[in-house]
Design an enzyme around this catalytic site. Structure first.
Site, PDB file in Angstrom:
ATOM      1  CG  MET A   1      -1.606   0.942   1.294  1.00 47.48           C
ATOM      2  SD  MET A   1      -3.083   1.315  -0.130  1.00 47.48           S
ATOM      3  CE  MET A   1      -3.038   3.185  -0.092  1.00 47.48           C
TER       4      MET A   1
ATOM      5  CD  GLU B   1       2.326  -0.603  -3.633  1.00 50.37           C
ATOM      6  OE1 GLU B   1       1.751   0.607  -3.379  1.00 50.37           O
ATOM      7  OE2 GLU B   1       1.830  -1.601  -4.053  1.00 50.37           O
TER       8      GLU B   1
ATOM      9  CG  HIS C   1       0.579   3.853  -6.227  1.00 51.96           C
ATOM     10  ND1 HIS C   1      -0.442   4.057  -7.262  1.00 51.96           N
ATOM     11  CD2 HIS C   1       0.190   2.583  -5.853  1.00 51.96           C
ATOM     12  CE1 HIS C   1      -1.227   3.061  -7.579  1.00 51.96           C
ATOM     13  NE2 HIS C   1      -0.873   2.199  -6.810  1.00 51.96           N
TER      14      HIS C   1
HETATM   15  N1  TRP Z   1      -3.335   0.653  -3.521  1.00 56.59           N
HETATM   16  C1  TRP Z   1      -2.791  -0.759  -3.469  1.00 56.59           C
HETATM   17  C2  TRP Z   1      -1.771  -0.778  -4.740  1.00 56.59           C
HETATM   18  O1  TRP Z   1      -2.206  -1.196  -5.554  1.00 56.59           O
HETATM   19  C3  TRP Z   1      -3.612  -2.082  -3.111  1.00 56.59           C
HETATM   20  C4  TRP Z   1      -4.442  -1.851  -2.127  1.00 56.59           C
HETATM   21  C5  TRP Z   1      -6.020  -1.445  -2.207  1.00 56.59           C
HETATM   22  C6  TRP Z   1      -4.683  -2.611  -0.884  1.00 56.59           C
HETATM   23  N2  TRP Z   1      -6.680  -1.747  -1.143  1.00 56.59           N
HETATM   24  C7  TRP Z   1      -5.793  -2.521  -0.443  1.00 56.59           C
HETATM   25  C8  TRP Z   1      -3.519  -3.124  -0.517  1.00 56.59           C
HETATM   26  C9  TRP Z   1      -6.002  -3.119   0.818  1.00 56.59           C
HETATM   27  C10 TRP Z   1      -3.735  -3.600   1.105  1.00 56.59           C
HETATM   28  C11 TRP Z   1      -5.015  -3.712   1.334  1.00 56.59           C
HETATM   29  O2  TRP Z   1      -0.789  -0.485  -4.612  1.00 56.59           O
HETATM   30 ZN    ZN Z   2      -1.626   0.146  -6.905  1.00 54.45          ZN
END
Ligand code: TRP
Ligand code: ZN
Length: 878
Positions: A266, A301, A304
């Site tokens: 994340m 990550e 992002h």
């Molecule tokens: N945004 C994260 C990614 O793609 C992924 C993600 C979304 C996530 N919801 C989550 C990770 C819940 C852990 C738990 O990089």
């Molecule tokens: Zn992502």
């Protein structure tokens, strides 16, 4: 059965927020029994509303202790579902104070604040922040956060987003730390960690000369597994500067590894949190695939920070804005770092196997969905992988330079804002001057388009005429589709010369510099002129669009492409087509099967004997399309029969080319010390492919796998050997597996690998997998363990799962029901094998449907599972 029907959220209902939250000050105090969260929010009315609106904050499972507006208690608040509603305030700017208690130690959903192995950590995307405090938990509300953490000193490390601003002692053996993040961000990017952690540190000097402090935090016993991620991070930072001109913005960048995590990782601002399995690595325990995956996720990550954090999503329907773009960015990073064509083959394999299946099933949705019940169900292969393909098509249509200019414009124009996928595409159109209005349909229409093409050479006129015709099957809620704007990158391979032919065309849709034809009509004709000989068209080079190509290639055409196409991806693709046809003919008992098998065998022999081919490409040319992919190519599927056909073809190839497999196996024997480096990785991949065919040809060849296992100095060879050996599953394998567990079970990543090898071994049946759930190494509250065992069995062990008269389905349904109350996100993901029930023979259909109905009967069914199961059973979709 649930007594209520969960609400459906619609994109068309979007309304701008009534209030902004300019600043957020949190004090999170950790106590053994509970955690207290005090929040001070500075709210300001959104001036697009002319009158002051009621205030709506989100909250789930919060124990509200106090609530004050400008210091005054608010008597007339209401809590309705997940909303805390306050009447419209007297003035447009005011301060809200709340105090809540939450209970992280019993939070098994792994959303909000929870405890993993004694460490407190958060997961807020998509809607987890509402499990921490009352807040407008929506991505278009951006706030500047200051976070104070107070905890017993045994939690020596206290982290949050941004830069550290203060720390100190408190009474009662407690201490605190304060963090300030100057970049306004939505609540889903909030993160907090408190634990007894160790860190490794490094520095990175950015393109403008700023020095960034880099840290990876882990539990002390994992300190030796951090180096690779740190190197990956620095590579990613360089790449984003060089390829996108994007520089890191805070003074510090942190990664934390946790064992209990719902997904891979994340991108929380300045404080990325990773599933241990996606960041920890060392030379002894990590496989080549593992290294590549970790490097890609660290990059993902990190990327992002711009594609997601600096420019974020207006609402969750826009998820692909950040995910599709960021997957495209990380794929290009991997392609630049390792082998471009190989990365493309692997990504297209995943797309065709799993995303095409999703697009053809009851959960099909566009990359920008228009409704959902539970947003967690939309972190899908469609939003991520097809989303990345859509961005790739823009790159293909614009070319690298104009794409970069458009991305610069996007980041500059929308920095600090929450925007839509249209905003992104509009930047592409504005910079390039290309009309992309039709292209927007890729965001709105679900389903995998079919592209039927025929070709005809006119020797007298020296023209090669291509006729294109596109269609797209109906998907839930979308019976009719408008034509897509499909970029078809193409070439002509001379039937005699075997080389790329030159041509010209007067068609305005052809970009001759990029060799890309923009198909916009349902049907269109492209006349290529000046073609000196008859040719085999090489279409969709590098997989220039996520579509299913239908061209009436003869087997000679396919062999021509396999041997001579200048596009490495399309050589591989032609081999895949040949193998798919061969398998299909066998499954459907068609007369051509014998001929196809003979041609495929010859084509593979040529590949095996080709000394110039990169072994990584060779390994992929020699692998057959998987059973999951084949199960999408015809109906009805009997998975056990499919397995037999697939095995028979591998056995035939193993026997017919035995001498060649032996030669390749010997040529690729390990030498030198292990390194994660392209030549070695390629050699190991080919070595395993050769061994897999040798085992097919000769039952006794499992001894070679046993030998390879014992001799190997690295986990890539060891785990490949164990898996190949496991196809024969004898007592020696059981013993080796037991010894492996003894040797490695204290290492979490290895225990997970072991569980997964066991559950997915083709001879392992449901009874053994049930026993595995009682094994010490298993835990229902650890998603990695659940994915290894339940996922490994239901998704990677087709024979085990489908055998035994539905016992496998009952086991999966039991597991889903159990997980439904522990961790709804994981429970819903495990429903995937059931969503495809319509593919199978009538007996299987009935047995799977019965299990889906059983799940639907559960009274306390989560929204997550309800959505997947009810959509799967929906008869209007049949
Ligand atoms: N945004 C994260 C990614 O793609 C992924 C993600 C979304 C996530 N919801 C989550 C990770 C819940 C852990 C738990 O990089
Ligand atoms: Zn992502």
């Amino acid at each position: 059965m649930r007594t209520d029907t969960p609400q459906i959220i619609q994109l068309s209902d979007y309304q701008a927020p009534a209030y902004w939250v300019d600043t957020t000050q949190l004090t999170v105090s950790i106590f053994a029994e509970y955690t207290e969260v005090k929040a001070e929010l500075r709210l300001r009315a959104n001036d697009r509303y002319t009158t002051l609106q009621p205030i709506v904050l989100h909250g789930v499972g919060l124990d509200l202790k106090s609530l004050a507006l400008n210091g005054q208690t608010v008597p007339d608040y209401e809590i309705v579902g997940e909303e805390l509603r306050l009447p419209a305030p007297a003035e447009g700017e005011f301060t809200l104070h709340t105090v809540v208690h939450i209970y992280p130690t019993t939070n098994t959903s792994l959303e909000g604040l929870y405890v993993s192995g004694g460490m407190y950590c958060t997961q807020c995307e998509a809607e987890g922040f509402r499990k921490i405090t009352y807040f407008p938990d929506r991505p278009d509300v951006l706030s500047v956060f200051t976070t104070r953490i107070e905890a017993p000193k045994e939690f020596a490390t206290l982290l949050s987003n941004g830069n550290p601003i203060a720390a100190g002692e408190l009474a009662d053996d407690r201490h605190f730390a304060e963090w300030h993040d100057p970049f306004p961000k939505p609540a889903y990017l909030f993160a907090l960690v408190a634990g007894d952690l160790k860190d490794v540190r490094d520095e990175f000097v950015t393109m403008s000369g700023r020095t960034i402090d880099l840290r990876i935090y882990v539990e002390p016993h994992n300190l030796h597994k951090t180096e690779f991620a740190l190197e990956s991070l620095k590579k990613s930072m360089v790449w984003d500067e060089q390829v996108y001109g994007r520089e890191y913005d805070l003074d510090i960048f942190m990664i934390v590894a946790v064992d209990h995590f719902n997904m891979g990782a994340m991108e929380n601002k300045g404080l990325n949190i990773f599933n241990s399995a996606c960041v920890l690595a060392d030379l002894e325990t990590t496989t080549d695939d593992g290294f590549e995956r970790i490097e890609a996720i660290v990059a993902h990550e990190y990327f992002h920070n711009w594609s997601g954090n600096r420019v974020t999503c207006r609402d969750w329907f826009q998820l692909s804005l950040k995910e599709g773009f960021t997957v495209f960015r990380d794929a290009e990073f991997t392609a630049d770092t390792h082998a471009r064509a190989v990365k493309r083959m692997d990504d297209v394999t995943l797309l065709r196997t799993s995303q095409f299946a999703e697009d053809a099933g009851p959960m099909a949705h566009p990359i920008r969905p228009d409704s959902y019940i539970e947003i967690n169900n939309f972190y899908t292969l469609t939003v991520y992988e097809k989303g990345a393909e859509v961005v790739r098509m823009l790159h293909t249509l614009l070319g690298a330079e104009r794409f970069r200019a458009a991305s610069d414009l996007y980041f500059e124009r929308f920095d600090g804002q929450a925007v839509t996928t249209e905003d992104f595409v509009n930047c592409m159109a504005e910079v390039s001057g290309i009309d992309l209005s039709q292209f927007q349909r890729w965001y709105d229409q679900a389903g995998t388009p079919r592209l039927a093409v025929t070709g005809n050479y006119d020797g007298a006129a020296q023209t090669f005429t291509l006729q294109f015709s596109q269609s797209c099957p109906a998907t839930p809620g979308q019976p009719n589709k408008a034509p897509f704007h499909i970029p078809v990158k193409l070439g002509l391979v001379g039937k005699n010369s075997g080389s790329d032919l030159t041509f010209s065309t007067r068609h305005p849709g052809f970009d001759s510099e990029l060799q890309v034809f923009s198909l916009r009509e349902r049907d269109d004709t492209l006349v290529l002129e000046g073609v000196s000989e008859d040719a085999v068209p090489s279409l969709l080079r590098d997989f220039s669009a996520p579509v299913i190509l239908e061209y009436p290639y003869t087997v000679e055409d396919l062999r021509r492409l396999v041997s001579s196409d200048s596009n490495a991806f399309n050589r591989w693709d032609a081999m895949q087509t040949l193998a798919t046809r061969t398998l299909l003919a066998a499954v459907q008992e068609q007369a051509e099967h014998g001929d196809l098998q003979a041609v495929l065998t010859d084509a593979m022999r040529d590949v095996l004997q080709d000394a110039d081919l990169d072994p990584a490409v060779k390994a992929r040319l020699l692998r057959l399309p998987g059973q999951a992919y084949m199960a999408e190519q015809y109906k009805p599927v009997d998975p056990v029969a499919l397995d037999q056909v697939h095995t028979a073809l591998r056995r035939h190839l193993g026997q017919a080319l035995q001498a060649e497999w032996i030669a390749v196996f010997e040529q690729t024997q390990p030498s030198g010390t292990y390194a994660f480096e392209h030549h070695q990785v390629a050699r190991r991949a080919l070595h395993s492919v050769a061994l897999s065919y040798r085992i097919m040809a000769d039952q006794n060849a499992w001894r070679l796998a046993a030998e390879m296992y014992r001799a190997a100095d690295n986990m890539t060879d060891q785990s490949a050997a164990l898996q190949l050996w496991g196809q024969v599953a004898n007592e020696e394998w059981d013993n080796a597996m037991a010894a492996f567990y003894q040797r490695w079970h204290k290492d979490a990543q290895m225990a997970e690998q072991w569980l997964s090898i066991r559950a997915s071994a083709p001879r392992v049946r449901v009874r053994e997998v049930e026993l595995l759930t009682e094994h010490d190494g298993f835990s229902w509250t650890n998603p990695n363990r659940v994915r290894s065992v339940i996922g490994g069995f239901a998704m990677r062990n087709p024979v085990g799962f489908h055998a035994d008269n539905g016992a496998g389905y009952r086991f999966l349904a039991d597991s889903i029901i159990r997980l439904n109350s522990l961790n709804p996100q994981i429970a819903a993901r495990l429903c995937t094998p059931f969503t495809y029930w319509r593919r199978y023979t009538p007996e299987i259909q009935a047995a799977m449907q019965a299990q889906l109905k059983r799940i639907l009967d559960v009274e306390t069914l989560s929204k997550d599972v309800y959505e997947v199961v009810s959509k799967s059973l929906d008869t209007s979709l049949a």
